[in-house]
Each structure stands twice: as C-alpha cells, then as structure tokens.
Design a protein around this motif. Sequence first.
Motif, PDB file in Angstrom:
ATOM      1  N   ARG A 184       8.578  43.083 -57.479  1.00  0.00           N
ATOM      2  CA  ARG A 184       9.197  44.407 -57.415  1.00  0.00           C
ATOM      3  C   ARG A 184       9.922  44.607 -56.086  1.00  0.00           C
ATOM      4  O   ARG A 184      10.998  45.205 -56.026  1.00  0.00           O
ATOM      5  N   GLN A 185       9.351  44.105 -55.007  1.00  0.00           N
ATOM      6  CA  GLN A 185      10.013  44.221 -53.706  1.00  0.00           C
ATOM      7  C   GLN A 185      11.312  43.424 -53.676  1.00  0.00           C
ATOM      8  O   GLN A 185      12.328  43.908 -53.155  1.00  0.00           O
ATOM      9  N   THR A 216      13.166  42.640 -56.277  1.00  0.00           N
ATOM     10  CA  THR A 216      14.112  43.348 -57.144  1.00  0.00           C
ATOM     11  C   THR A 216      14.761  44.502 -56.404  1.00  0.00           C
ATOM     12  O   THR A 216      15.988  44.704 -56.471  1.00  0.00           O
ATOM     13  N   MET A 217      13.962  45.278 -55.671  1.00  0.00           N
ATOM     14  CA  MET A 217      14.507  46.411 -54.940  1.00  0.00           C
ATOM     15  C   MET A 217      15.431  45.946 -53.815  1.00  0.00           C
ATOM     16  O   MET A 217      16.503  46.518 -53.600  1.00  0.00           O
ATOM     17  N   TRP A 222       2.633  46.870 -56.872  1.00  0.00           N
ATOM     18  CA  TRP A 222       3.660  46.750 -55.828  1.00  0.00           C
ATOM     19  C   TRP A 222       3.821  45.291 -55.398  1.00  0.00           C
ATOM     20  O   TRP A 222       3.886  44.970 -54.218  1.00  0.00           O
ATOM     21  N   THR A 242      15.514  46.767 -62.127  1.00  0.00           N
ATOM     22  CA  THR A 242      15.877  47.669 -61.032  1.00  0.00           C
ATOM     23  C   THR A 242      15.369  49.078 -61.305  1.00  0.00           C
ATOM     24  O   THR A 242      14.879  49.766 -60.398  1.00  0.00           O
ATOM     25  N   ALA A 247      11.614  49.266 -60.587  1.00  0.00           N
ATOM     26  CA  ALA A 247      11.373  49.213 -59.137  1.00  0.00           C
ATOM     27  C   ALA A 247      11.839  50.502 -58.468  1.00  0.00           C
ATOM     28  O   ALA A 247      11.151  51.055 -57.602  1.00  0.00           O
ATOM     29  N   GLN A 248      12.995  50.984 -58.877  1.00  0.00           N
ATOM     30  CA  GLN A 248      13.547  52.192 -58.265  1.00  0.00           C
ATOM     31  C   GLN A 248      12.673  53.413 -58.563  1.00  0.00           C
ATOM     32  O   GLN A 248      12.486  54.283 -57.701  1.00  0.00           O
ATOM     33  N   TYR A 254       9.657  53.264 -56.233  1.00  0.00           N
ATOM     34  CA  TYR A 254       9.953  53.588 -54.837  1.00  0.00           C
ATOM     35  C   TYR A 254      10.497  55.002 -54.660  1.00  0.00           C
ATOM     36  O   TYR A 254      10.366  55.582 -53.583  1.00  0.00           O
ATOM     37  N   PHE A 275      14.461  47.491 -46.998  1.00  0.00           N
ATOM     38  CA  PHE A 275      14.702  46.276 -47.768  1.00  0.00           C
ATOM     39  C   PHE A 275      15.898  45.443 -47.325  1.00  0.00           C
ATOM     40  O   PHE A 275      16.073  44.335 -47.823  1.00  0.00           O
ATOM     41  N   LEU A 285      21.975  50.352 -56.775  1.00  0.00           N
ATOM     42  CA  LEU A 285      20.988  51.373 -57.126  1.00  0.00           C
ATOM     43  C   LEU A 285      21.524  52.189 -58.296  1.00  0.00           C
ATOM     44  O   LEU A 285      22.725  52.471 -58.377  1.00  0.00           O
ATOM     45  N   VAL A 313      15.425  53.355 -48.627  1.00  0.00           N
ATOM     46  CA  VAL A 313      15.158  52.010 -49.146  1.00  0.00           C
ATOM     47  C   VAL A 313      15.953  50.953 -48.383  1.00  0.00           C
ATOM     48  O   VAL A 313      15.500  49.821 -48.220  1.00  0.00           O
TER      49      VAL A 313
END
Length: 306
Positions: A152-153, A155-156, A148, A184, A187-188, A191, A245, A165, A241
């Motif tokens: 990755r954060q 990217t999200m 995590w 994406t 990462a998606q 999450y 974010f 998304l 999300v």
Amino acid sequence: MKYLVLIFWLLAFGAEGAVSPRTKVVHEARESRLAQTLADQAEEALTRLEEEFDLKFQGRITLVLASSAEEFARVQPGGTKVPSWAAGVAYPGQNLIILKTPRLLPGMDVKEVLLHEIIHVVLGQKFGARPVPTWLNEGLTMHLAREWGWSRQITMARAVASNRLIPLDRLVKGFPENRFEAETAYAQSYYFVAFLRDRYGSEVLGRLVQNLSLGISPENALLQATGLRLSDLTEKFAHWVSRRFSIFWFLTGPSAVWFLAVLLILAAWLIRKRAAARKMAEWEAEDHELGIDSGRPRKTGRRDGT
C-alpha cells in the motif's frame, strides 16, 4: 424478527453462544474457541472505533457462525439470497452478522471478514438507508484491520510520484475498474482517513459521519467537519502525502535501481582498493623478513625465488 427465530432454532439443535459486552456469537460446540476469539475481536474493534474515530455503536451485535453452505443460506433473514462465494454478510438494521467458518473457505482470513462486516453494521446504524461514501467505508475498514503493508505504501508513493491521485469525488460511489487505479483508490482512501485524523483529530470522523448521515453532501460534510472547501482540503492532502512519499518513492521506485547500482560499483571499488592495500602490506612484510628493499611493490602474488 425472523432471524431471531432462526437463531433460536440453531440453539435448540446444539448451537452455543460466546459473548463479549457488545457481541453474542451463535455457533456449534466445535467452534467454541473460534467463537470466543471473534467475540473478543469484535469488542476490541468497537472500542477502537470509539476511541480512534469517535464512532459509537449502540446496542449489541449478533454474530452467527455457519458451519455449512446450507446453514449459511438457511439463516439469512427473510430468505435473502446471498452469493455462494460470499464469506460473510451484514444486516445493519438488525445488528446481525453472518459468517462462514474458515473450514468452508480454506485460506479465509475470518478476522478481516469480521472487521469489514462490523464497519458495515456501525456505519449502517449511522446512515440508515443513505449510501456510505466508498472511500470512507474502505478507509475505515483498512484502519480497523491495521492494513498498512509495504504494497500500500508503494502504491501511494507511485501515485504521488506520477501525479495520479484520484479526485475524492470519484471515490464516493465506488472504485475504478482499472487495476492500477483501483489499487490507488484503496491506498488513497486509507491515507485520506489517516490525514483527517492526523490534521483534525479523532473526533473529525465522528463529525463527518454525523453530517453525512443527515443527508449532507460529502463536499459540504467535509467543509463542516474541517472548515475547508473540498478543493483546499484536496490540496492539503496532496501536500501531506507528498511529504511522506516523495522520498519513499525515490528509495523504492525505478530511480532506486540506478542509485543502488552506483552504490554497488562504489562499494566494489573500495573493496578492491582495500584488498590491494592489504596485499601490498603483506609484500612489504615479506621483503622486510628477507632483508629485501625493492623500493616498490611486486606485481605478482609470489616471490621471484632467484
């Protein structure tokens, strides 16, 4: 059964075994420390899958550590051909994992490879010959590996800020080839698994896997596991999300550059103002010592001398 014959062959020629309650590692004597570490890591991973995702594994995993490329090829059951670049391979129907040792692939993260293969074995035991949705496979693997990081954060956050998304039904049979979309997608997936556990409890993944393993479509399996249609679930996920974010993207995205620039300009102005105030106080103190009452601050940093 052919892979058992190969394991017995390895044991007969100097291979040893490290064990944990649900894993046996077959290895050469010089790999004893690594083998026991992997056995313990495998046990920890299986326990976490049970406790965090309600995914129970039945039986025992045999892990073979291959010390050479020739051995890696030789111990594949049934003479299965595996790409030479592969670091590991799993055979869920036999609860078998075969890994190369790190000395064969410098820089290899052997724990990460092991965790990926464990997911293949556990889900393979549940699904049999049925395909596993890619988002579920990769999302669980990343959670198991505790992946995590900041990348990755970001990217999200970028996907949320740009409203990009990816629909979940596009992540069932694979990920996009486009680099941005692939990042994406990973990462998606991570999450979305976190969202399901956060909103519906750890047991939701167990119910979902059970439904999917029975051949129920992903959309209907999610409906039975969560009580929501895919469209409603997707909307709730997007809201989930976004709350996490949107602010993150403001602080890390392009707008943050201007925000930081304004803060730096303001900070510089305050520093100069305080420096000027200190200098003025020094001048006043000097004038007071000399009995001078100028009535205003001097414009240079030294006394006139006349």
